[in-house]
Structure formats: C-alpha cells, structure tokens
Design a protein around this motif. Structure first.
Motif, short mmCIF file in Angstrom:
data_model
loop_
_atom_site.label_atom_id
_atom_site.label_comp_id
_atom_site.label_asym_id
_atom_site.label_seq_id
_atom_site.Cartn_x
_atom_site.Cartn_y
_atom_site.Cartn_z
N VAL A 1 0.82 -1.21 0.00
CA VAL A 1 0.00 0.00 0.00
C VAL A 1 0.85 1.27 0.00
CG1 VAL A 1 -1.74 1.33 1.28
CG2 VAL A 1 -1.99 -1.14 1.02
N LYS A 2 1.86 1.29 0.84
CA LYS A 2 2.73 2.48 0.86
C LYS A 2 3.35 2.71 -0.52
CE LYS A 2 6.91 2.97 2.81
NZ LYS A 2 7.92 2.97 3.90
N GLN A 3 3.86 1.64 -1.10
CA GLN A 3 4.52 1.77 -2.40
C GLN A 3 3.61 2.30 -3.48
OE1 GLN A 3 7.83 1.42 -2.18
NE2 GLN A 3 7.52 2.57 -4.07
N ILE A 4 2.39 1.75 -3.56
CA ILE A 4 1.52 2.18 -4.68
C ILE A 4 1.05 3.62 -4.49
CG2 ILE A 4 0.79 -0.19 -5.23
CD1 ILE A 4 -2.00 0.50 -4.08
N VAL A 5 0.87 4.04 -3.24
CA VAL A 5 0.45 5.45 -3.05
C VAL A 5 1.61 6.38 -3.37
CG1 VAL A 5 -0.47 7.17 -1.45
CG2 VAL A 5 -1.31 4.82 -1.35
N LEU A 6 2.81 6.04 -2.91
CA LEU A 6 3.96 6.91 -3.22
C LEU A 6 4.22 6.95 -4.73
CD1 LEU A 6 6.45 6.15 -0.27
CD2 LEU A 6 4.66 7.91 -0.42
N ASP A 7 4.08 5.82 -5.39
CA ASP A 7 4.24 5.79 -6.86
C ASP A 7 3.21 6.68 -7.55
OD1 ASP A 7 6.28 4.01 -6.60
OD2 ASP A 7 5.22 2.28 -7.41
N LYS A 8 1.99 6.62 -7.05
CA LYS A 8 0.92 7.43 -7.67
C LYS A 8 1.17 8.91 -7.45
CE LYS A 8 -2.51 7.61 -10.30
NZ LYS A 8 -3.89 7.20 -10.41
N ILE A 9 1.66 9.25 -6.28
CA ILE A 9 1.99 10.66 -6.02
C ILE A 9 3.03 11.15 -7.03
CG2 ILE A 9 3.12 12.23 -4.37
CD1 ILE A 9 1.71 10.71 -2.11
N GLN B 1 1.96 16.69 1.89
CA GLN B 1 2.97 17.52 1.24
C GLN B 1 2.57 17.82 -0.22
OE1 GLN B 1 7.01 15.92 1.36
NE2 GLN B 1 7.60 17.37 -0.26
N PHE B 2 2.14 16.79 -0.92
CA PHE B 2 1.67 16.96 -2.30
C PHE B 2 0.54 17.99 -2.36
CE2 PHE B 2 -1.07 15.92 -5.91
CZ PHE B 2 -0.17 15.75 -6.94
N GLU C 1 1.87 21.69 -1.35
CA GLU C 1 2.67 22.31 -2.41
C GLU C 1 1.78 22.95 -3.47
OE1 GLU C 1 6.49 19.19 -2.25
OE2 GLU C 1 4.96 19.03 -3.82
N ARG C 2 0.58 22.39 -3.64
CA ARG C 2 -0.37 22.90 -4.66
C ARG C 2 -1.44 23.80 -4.05
NH1 ARG C 2 2.19 18.86 -5.68
NH2 ARG C 2 3.01 18.39 -7.76
N ASP C 3 -1.37 24.00 -2.76
CA ASP C 3 -2.36 24.84 -2.06
C ASP C 3 -3.79 24.33 -2.29
OD1 ASP C 3 -3.22 26.91 -0.49
OD2 ASP C 3 -3.20 28.41 -2.09
N TRP C 4 -3.94 23.04 -2.15
CA TRP C 4 -5.24 22.42 -2.42
C TRP C 4 -6.08 22.17 -1.16
CZ3 TRP C 4 -3.99 18.00 -6.51
CH2 TRP C 4 -3.78 18.59 -7.76
N ALA C 5 -5.56 22.49 0.02
CA ALA C 5 -6.36 22.24 1.23
C ALA C 5 -7.70 22.96 1.14
CB ALA C 5 -5.58 22.69 2.47
N GLN C 6 -7.70 24.12 0.46
CA GLN C 6 -8.94 24.90 0.31
C GLN C 6 -10.06 24.12 -0.40
OE1 GLN C 6 -8.42 28.15 -2.63
NE2 GLN C 6 -6.45 27.20 -3.15
N PHE C 7 -9.72 23.15 -1.26
CA PHE C 7 -10.73 22.36 -1.96
C PHE C 7 -11.10 21.09 -1.20
CE2 PHE C 7 -7.99 24.30 -5.34
CZ PHE C 7 -8.86 25.33 -5.65
N ALA D 1 -8.85 8.20 0.88
CA ALA D 1 -9.22 7.62 2.18
C ALA D 1 -8.26 8.09 3.28
CB ALA D 1 -9.23 6.09 2.08
N PHE D 2 -6.96 8.13 2.97
CA PHE D 2 -5.99 8.61 3.96
C PHE D 2 -6.19 10.11 4.24
CE2 PHE D 2 -3.51 4.66 3.24
CZ PHE D 2 -3.11 4.40 4.54
N LEU D 3 -6.49 10.88 3.21
CA LEU D 3 -6.72 12.31 3.43
C LEU D 3 -7.96 12.55 4.29
CD1 LEU D 3 -5.83 13.73 -0.10
CD2 LEU D 3 -4.65 14.28 2.04
N LEU D 4 -8.99 11.78 4.04
CA LEU D 4 -10.19 11.90 4.88
C LEU D 4 -9.88 11.52 6.33
CD1 LEU D 4 -13.34 10.59 2.99
CD2 LEU D 4 -13.25 12.58 4.49
N ALA D 5 -9.19 10.41 6.50
CA ALA D 5 -8.82 9.98 7.86
C ALA D 5 -8.03 11.09 8.55
CB ALA D 5 -7.99 8.69 7.80
#
Lengths: 109, 109, 109, 109
Positions: free
Chosen positions: A79-87, B13-14, B17-23, B68-72
């Motif tokens: 899971v960590k790998q696929i999310v970091l790759d997608k980022i 971080q991603f 860097e894009r200032d997307w917290a507002q969305f 899902a991680f961002l929501l958490a």
C-alpha cells in the motif's frame, strides 16, 4: 511488523476464521468497496461537511479501508509503495506551477 | 515513523505544495473517494476478475487509498486503530459459528 | 401527458408536499443518485446475477430513477431527448463494424 | 408507444446492432450504472452546484438513464410503475406531518 501489514493480517484472519476467501474475488471486493464509499457519502447527504457525524464517518471509512486493503493483498500490492508511486505520477500531471490553487483536472490545466 | 503516517505525510505535502487544502473539505473528499471507487469498478466491467488489468487496478486503488488517507487525516483518525476497532465490531455482528462459509448480511443471519 | 412527465410530476408533488426542494440542490441529488446506485450494487454483492433478489433490485432501481428524474428536471432536461441524443453520439464512438461483439471501450477499439 | 418504451426500444436496438446482449448481464449493468453515477458526481467535484457544467451533467445523466432503462428491461419492469409504487411506499416512511422541512432519514424521524 509495519502497520499496513498488521491491518492486512487482522483482516485476513477475520476473513479466514469465517472461510470467506471463497466470496472475496477481486471483482466482488471492488463492488464492496464502491458500496462502502456510497455509505460514506451518505453521511454527507443533504448536509454541509460540518453537519456530518464524525462517528458515522469513522465507521464507514474503516469499511472502505478494509476492502481496499483486502484488494491490495489480493494483488500482492504494497500500500505504501503504490500510493507513493501514484503521487510521483500525479506530480507530473499536476506540476506545482500550473496546479497551484487550481482545482481543474489535468486535462484542462 | 509508521508507514500509514508516512503515506499521510506524503499526501499532505503533495496537497500543500499545490495549495489544495482549500478544496479538500471532507464532503468533496468523500465524493472524490466514491468517484475513484467507480473508476476501480470500471476495471472489472464486462469482465471476469481474471480478465481485469492489474496495472489499472493498482492505479485506481492507489487513488482510492489517497482520498481515504486524506479523509482519515481530516478527522484525526488513526487508520490502523479504526480498522482494528471495526473488525472487533464486525466480529460481534458476524460470529464465527453463524457466519462461517456464508455470505449473508448480518441482518439475515 | 407523456409517462416521463407523469413520473416527474409525481416526484415533484412528493417533494413539495414535504418542502424538500430546499435540500434538493443538484450536487446533493447527484450524491443521492450515487448512493442509491451503490445500494443497487449491494443486491449483487458476493452473488451471481441469477442469485440476486428481483424485488430488492426493483426497489433500488426505483430510487435510482427517482433521483435521476429529479436531476433531469432541475436542469430542464427532457429524458427521452437526452438519451436519444446520447445514443447518436455513442453510435459515432462505437461504429457497428468495429464494436460488434466486442466489450472494449471506444478508446481501445 | 409511451416515451419510456421508446427510450428502451432505442437502447435495445443500439445494443443488438452491436451484439452486446452477451455482456449485459444484470450484475455488470449495475456496475455500469454505478460507474456512470460516479462520473456524474465528478461534474460536481470541488465545486458548488452552480459551478458545475450543465452540458457535462446532461451527458453523464443520459448514461445513467441508459443503464437504468436497460436494467429495468432486463427484469421486465415498467419504469413508471416502479417509481409510482416506490413513491407510495416512501409516503408511508415519510408522512408529510413528520417529514415536512426535515432532511432526516426515516429511521431517525
């Protein structure tokens, strides 16, 4: 053991104690994930984000994670790998200078 | 740092860097999660599970995990904790002796 | 009166008797539609199509139609017209000679 | 011919010219419907309802209707009848005096 591994182990144990691997083909797991995502959405229906019930959200989000981890396990994905790759991929689609402060899809940037 | 924390940090971080917290209010994050779950489902459409493309599934699943991680994170939830808690709850709804080898919903057991 | 118009009228009357137009903004109607589509999907979870319960499917499909008709009404769309228009568009994307007997997406034809 | 029947006929003709009935089992049609509902939702992502593009919504809504009508046909359901029947059922769950001006689910009324 990493915590993503611990989560997966706990889910597999729960599944195997009930002999449910026979139902958990990836297509049905993807259905289950989509259904749970719909239930999560229901926590926000006819409401602003502030009015939504955090306990409900926690429950539904846990279900979403459960099926997502089971699917990842089914394809031997880390899971960590696929999310970091997608980022990394998304960083190319959404370069900071273009995407900053902008909610448009990359196809419209 | 635990790997779930590492995933969350990379996503934040991603985003920042894009200032997307507002969305990223939780209601729209739940929409995004549901949309990605639909895209994952599309990998299985008109197909058996075996015919689905694992690379596509990996990509879509990564998107599902990201939201899902961002929501958490938005609700200060520890992913491992909420999944383990949910497994405990589900163990009560689906006791081994009743649920073994049976795909029925707990309301029909 | 055409039957799509009759369906819409009945839905609007039900809504207005309850003073629900205030909740029915298009974004929340789209959420509701997606949630109901998820509930419909649940009728098929861990099952073959043949094992699914037709009565359940009828109920969930009716909910899907209800929100779809309300959304169409919100944008002053004629349901017959938009479906026939879409069929014409899809006929260009999926020409008979290419698409015959093939479940691929038009982008892969 | 009623217009719901006309819609269904046009969809069946499009399907049969391409010999697609073989793919259109009800489970996959329900997947397709859910996927299209997700695409409709995408028109509203990170936006207020007013910012959403009506042309996009029309296209996605047409797809939702297409799969919903095909599913209804697969179960020999009359669309007008099932929606009117559901309205009657919902009128019992949501009596006017209790539900007026209130967005709660019937289980919480």
């Amino acid at each position: 053991m990493s915590d993503t591994r611990e989560i997966t182990q706990a889910l597999l144990q729960f599944r195997d104690e009930r002999d449910w691997a026979q139902f958990h083909n990836p297509k049905d797991l993807a259905l289950a994930l989509s259904i749970e995502a719909g239930e999560l959405l229901e926590s926000f229906l006819w409401k602003s984000a502030e009015q939504a019930n955090p306990n409900e959200i926690q429950e539904e989000l846990a279900d979403v994670f459960a099926y997502a981890f089971l699917l990842a396990d089914g394809y031997d994905l880390d899971v960590k790998q696929i999310v970091l790759d997608k980022i990394k991929k998304n960083a190319l689609k959404y370069p900071v200078e273009k995407a900053r402060g902008c909610a448009k899809k990359y196809t419209e940037l």
